[in-house]
Scaffold this motif. Structure first.
Motif, PDB file in Angstrom:
ATOM      1  N   THR A  95       2.233  -7.178  13.088  1.00  9.75           N
ATOM      2  CA  THR A  95       2.267  -6.527  11.946  1.00  9.75           C
ATOM      3  C   THR A  95       1.440  -6.717  11.053  1.00  9.75           C
ATOM      4  O   THR A  95       1.182  -7.897  10.605  1.00  9.75           O
ATOM      5  CB  THR A  95       3.949  -6.326  11.428  1.00  9.75           C
ATOM      6  N   ASN A  96       0.680  -5.766  10.480  1.00 10.25           N
ATOM      7  CA  ASN A  96      -0.440  -6.310   9.563  1.00 10.25           C
ATOM      8  C   ASN A  96      -0.745  -5.120   8.400  1.00 10.25           C
ATOM      9  O   ASN A  96      -0.348  -3.859   8.882  1.00 10.25           O
ATOM     10  CB  ASN A  96      -1.809  -6.545  10.205  1.00 10.25           C
ATOM     11  N   ILE A  97      -1.129  -5.577   7.476  1.00 13.91           N
ATOM     12  CA  ILE A  97      -1.704  -4.646   6.347  1.00 13.91           C
ATOM     13  C   ILE A  97      -2.985  -4.761   5.877  1.00 13.91           C
ATOM     14  O   ILE A  97      -3.598  -5.969   5.472  1.00 13.91           O
ATOM     15  CB  ILE A  97      -0.742  -5.097   5.097  1.00 13.91           C
ATOM     16  N   LEU A  98      -3.785  -3.781   5.962  1.00  9.92           N
ATOM     17  CA  LEU A  98      -5.073  -3.640   5.412  1.00  9.92           C
ATOM     18  C   LEU A  98      -5.215  -3.139   3.961  1.00  9.92           C
ATOM     19  O   LEU A  98      -4.893  -2.159   3.792  1.00  9.92           O
ATOM     20  CB  LEU A  98      -6.101  -2.967   6.252  1.00  9.92           C
ATOM     21  N   SER A  99      -5.506  -4.133   2.981  1.00  8.84           N
ATOM     22  CA  SER A  99      -5.512  -3.957   1.667  1.00  8.84           C
ATOM     23  C   SER A  99      -6.757  -3.688   0.843  1.00  8.84           C
ATOM     24  O   SER A  99      -7.782  -4.201   1.187  1.00  8.84           O
ATOM     25  CB  SER A  99      -4.581  -4.825   1.094  1.00  8.84           C
ATOM     26  N   ALA A 117     -10.827   1.928   8.918  1.00  6.27           N
ATOM     27  CA  ALA A 117      -9.429   1.554   9.227  1.00  6.27           C
ATOM     28  C   ALA A 117      -8.571   2.377  10.184  1.00  6.27           C
ATOM     29  O   ALA A 117      -7.855   1.985  11.169  1.00  6.27           O
ATOM     30  CB  ALA A 117      -8.555   1.750   7.800  1.00  6.27           C
ATOM     31  N   ASN A 118      -9.320   3.570  10.351  1.00  2.47           N
ATOM     32  CA  ASN A 118      -8.689   4.232  11.472  1.00  2.47           C
ATOM     33  C   ASN A 118      -9.228   3.996  12.926  1.00  2.47           C
ATOM     34  O   ASN A 118      -8.643   4.150  14.093  1.00  2.47           O
ATOM     35  CB  ASN A 118      -9.299   5.985  11.229  1.00  2.47           C
ATOM     36  N   LYS A 119     -10.432   3.299  12.842  1.00  2.58           N
ATOM     37  CA  LYS A 119     -11.059   2.703  14.266  1.00  2.58           C
ATOM     38  C   LYS A 119     -10.378   1.469  14.435  1.00  2.58           C
ATOM     39  O   LYS A 119      -9.986   1.000  15.556  1.00  2.58           O
ATOM     40  CB  LYS A 119     -12.363   2.550  13.978  1.00  2.58           C
ATOM     41  N   THR A 120      -9.910   0.605  13.263  1.00  2.00           N
ATOM     42  CA  THR A 120      -9.433  -0.612  13.528  1.00  2.00           C
ATOM     43  C   THR A 120      -7.873  -0.598  13.672  1.00  2.00           C
ATOM     44  O   THR A 120      -7.461  -1.636  14.225  1.00  2.00           O
ATOM     45  CB  THR A 120      -9.649  -1.590  12.094  1.00  2.00           C
ATOM     46  N   LYS A 121      -7.206   0.362  13.168  1.00  3.92           N
ATOM     47  CA  LYS A 121      -5.734   0.694  13.442  1.00  3.92           C
ATOM     48  C   LYS A 121      -4.940  -0.385  12.832  1.00  3.92           C
ATOM     49  O   LYS A 121      -4.062  -0.832  13.710  1.00  3.92           O
ATOM     50  CB  LYS A 121      -5.515   0.885  15.081  1.00  3.92           C
ATOM     51  N   PRO A 122      -4.841  -0.678  11.750  1.00  3.40           N
ATOM     52  CA  PRO A 122      -3.914  -1.819  11.024  1.00  3.40           C
ATOM     53  C   PRO A 122      -2.630  -0.919  11.191  1.00  3.40           C
ATOM     54  O   PRO A 122      -2.535   0.460  11.105  1.00  3.40           O
ATOM     55  CB  PRO A 122      -4.297  -1.646   9.765  1.00  3.40           C
ATOM     56  N   THR A 123      -1.430  -1.658  10.994  1.00  8.72           N
ATOM     57  CA  THR A 123      -0.084  -1.179  10.881  1.00  8.72           C
ATOM     58  C   THR A 123      -0.042  -0.151   9.631  1.00  8.72           C
ATOM     59  O   THR A 123       0.555   0.816   9.681  1.00  8.72           O
ATOM     60  CB  THR A 123       1.003  -2.475  10.904  1.00  8.72           C
ATOM     61  N   ILE A 124      -0.400  -0.938   8.594  1.00  9.98           N
ATOM     62  CA  ILE A 124      -0.449  -0.020   7.245  1.00  9.98           C
ATOM     63  C   ILE A 124      -1.676  -0.438   6.596  1.00  9.98           C
ATOM     64  O   ILE A 124      -2.239  -1.439   6.599  1.00  9.98           O
ATOM     65  CB  ILE A 124       0.603  -0.818   6.530  1.00  9.98           C
ATOM     66  N   ILE A 125      -2.038   0.642   5.833  1.00  4.09           N
ATOM     67  CA  ILE A 125      -3.271   0.656   4.793  1.00  4.09           C
ATOM     68  C   ILE A 125      -2.620   0.799   3.138  1.00  4.09           C
ATOM     69  O   ILE A 125      -1.759   1.561   2.956  1.00  4.09           O
ATOM     70  CB  ILE A 125      -4.070   1.779   5.204  1.00  4.09           C
ATOM     71  N   LYS A 126      -2.905  -0.231   2.502  1.00  2.00           N
ATOM     72  CA  LYS A 126      -2.288  -0.295   1.173  1.00  2.00           C
ATOM     73  C   LYS A 126      -3.194  -0.234   0.136  1.00  2.00           C
ATOM     74  O   LYS A 126      -4.259  -1.020   0.188  1.00  2.00           O
ATOM     75  CB  LYS A 126      -1.431  -1.542   1.307  1.00  2.00           C
ATOM     76  N   HIS A 155      -9.359  11.009  -3.194  1.00  2.00           N
ATOM     77  CA  HIS A 155      -9.840  10.367  -1.970  1.00  2.00           C
ATOM     78  C   HIS A 155      -8.622  10.260  -1.087  1.00  2.00           C
ATOM     79  O   HIS A 155      -8.707  10.475   0.121  1.00  2.00           O
ATOM     80  CB  HIS A 155     -10.649   9.324  -2.073  1.00  2.00           C
ATOM     81  N   ILE A 156      -7.625   9.322  -1.685  1.00  2.00           N
ATOM     82  CA  ILE A 156      -6.444   9.069  -0.678  1.00  2.00           C
ATOM     83  C   ILE A 156      -5.787  10.071  -0.419  1.00  2.00           C
ATOM     84  O   ILE A 156      -5.264  10.243   0.852  1.00  2.00           O
ATOM     85  CB  ILE A 156      -5.498   8.209  -1.704  1.00  2.00           C
ATOM     86  N   TYR A 163      -6.089  12.076   8.119  1.00  2.00           N
ATOM     87  CA  TYR A 163      -5.560  11.195   9.091  1.00  2.00           C
ATOM     88  C   TYR A 163      -3.924  11.137   9.181  1.00  2.00           C
ATOM     89  O   TYR A 163      -3.702   9.975   8.514  1.00  2.00           O
ATOM     90  CB  TYR A 163      -6.333   9.704   8.953  1.00  2.00           C
ATOM     91  N   PRO A 164      -3.332  11.994   9.520  1.00  2.00           N
ATOM     92  CA  PRO A 164      -2.127  12.096   9.378  1.00  2.00           C
ATOM     93  C   PRO A 164      -1.391  11.011  10.237  1.00  2.00           C
ATOM     94  O   PRO A 164      -0.124  10.533   9.876  1.00  2.00           O
ATOM     95  CB  PRO A 164      -1.506  13.351   9.987  1.00  2.00           C
ATOM     96  N   ASN A 165      -1.921  10.461  11.133  1.00  2.00           N
ATOM     97  CA  ASN A 165      -1.670   9.289  12.051  1.00  2.00           C
ATOM     98  C   ASN A 165      -1.347   7.881  11.230  1.00  2.00           C
ATOM     99  O   ASN A 165      -0.793   6.937  11.806  1.00  2.00           O
ATOM    100  CB  ASN A 165      -2.422   9.131  13.354  1.00  2.00           C
ATOM    101  N   LEU A 166      -2.333   7.809  10.141  1.00  2.00           N
ATOM    102  CA  LEU A 166      -2.283   6.579   9.512  1.00  2.00           C
ATOM    103  C   LEU A 166      -1.028   6.407   8.543  1.00  2.00           C
ATOM    104  O   LEU A 166      -0.862   7.445   7.787  1.00  2.00           O
ATOM    105  CB  LEU A 166      -3.678   6.388   8.835  1.00  2.00           C
TER     106      LEU A 166
END
Length: 260
Positions: A95-99, A117-126, A155-156, A163-166
């Motif tokens: 489990t990880n967060i890319l902040s 982030a979409n390529k890296t696939k973290p659990t959450i982007i914050k 932007h967000i 990217y609805p998958n993120l």
């Protein structure tokens, strides 16, 4: 005394040679362990840290920029190395967060950051905002909130559509991916509890052995609670600073009264 999780923050915690022993000690006492890191040291030395990373409850990786804005924020020229290290840490943690803390220098790089982030696939982007200190000029703060934040918010918003998958969390807006959203809208938990947790769901113990309500308040001596040798439960239940903080609500703040 009922504490569920400890979160190790820095500086950079992996600069400690004994970090593996610290984590093992906490886990031996049945505590969930999380940390915040820029990912460089553990991502470079998976031969040493891969098992530790996989054992952690959660890892937050700070990445406050992309390419040139990353180099500017961290005063480095190591983006390509940082990119590989971040990818390694994400792959090694369950489990990880890319902040990403939005600044005047990186807000226009949010689309490229989301692509990474979409390529890296973290659990959450914050996404978070700058915690302004007394050293900041009022003009800077005004420009930040009136100009930078609205553009970052756009932007967000576009990223969520693209990217609805993120899972994108943000302190800049009220999206359905905000933690505990269902609890907010059903009135179960105050909105400000998540965004202002100071002294409400945790305490911060500095490296000098002084308790504060929250890490970002530790540069202000007015928020020093007590020394480590004092009883933590007594601090939690009876400290006057904590009692005052717990009375603060967004609704009754200057911003809240103007429906900001």
């Amino acid at each position: 005394i009922g504490i569920v999780r400890v979160n190790f923050v820095g500086g950079e915690i992996f600069m400690r040679k004994d970090i593996k022993d610290i984590v093992k000690t906490a886990q031996r006492h049945n505590l969930l362990v999380s940390c915040i890191t820029n990912g460089i040291i553990p991502g470079t030395r998976l031969d040493i840290y891969e098992q530790l990373l996989s054992d952690l409850y959660m890892v937050q990786i700070s990445c406050n920029g992309i390419e040139e804005s990353y180099n500017y924020e961290y005063n480095t020229t190591r983006w390509l190395k940082a990119k590989r290290c971040i990818e390694n840490v994400v792959k090694s943690t369950s489990t990880n967060i890319l902040s990403f803390v939005v600044t005047q220098n990186n807000y226009n790089d949010i689309p490229e950051f989301i692509e990474f982030a979409n390529k890296t696939k973290p659990t959450i982007i914050k996404f978070g905002t700058i915690c302004w200190s007394g050293k900041s000029k009022n003009k800077q703060i005004e420009e930040y909130y009136s100009t930078i934040i609205p553009q970052a918010r756009e932007h967000i918003a576009r990223a969520r559509i693209k990217y609805p998958n993120l899972q994108i969390q943000s302190q800049l807006d009220d999206s359905e991916s905000t933690p505990l959203w269902e609890e907010f809208i059903n009135g179960y938990r105050p909105y400000e509890f998540y965004f202002s947790p100071e002294g409400k769901d945790g305490l911060y113990l500095s490296a000098l052995g002084i308790y504060y309500p929250f890490p970002l308040l530790s540069d202000n001596k007015n928020f020093q609670l007590w020394q480590m040798k004092d009883d933590i439960m007594d601090i939690w239940q009876n400290n006057s600073i904590l009692k005052d903080l717990r009375q603060v609500t967004f609704k009754n703040s200057a911003c809240g009264k103007t429906n900001c």
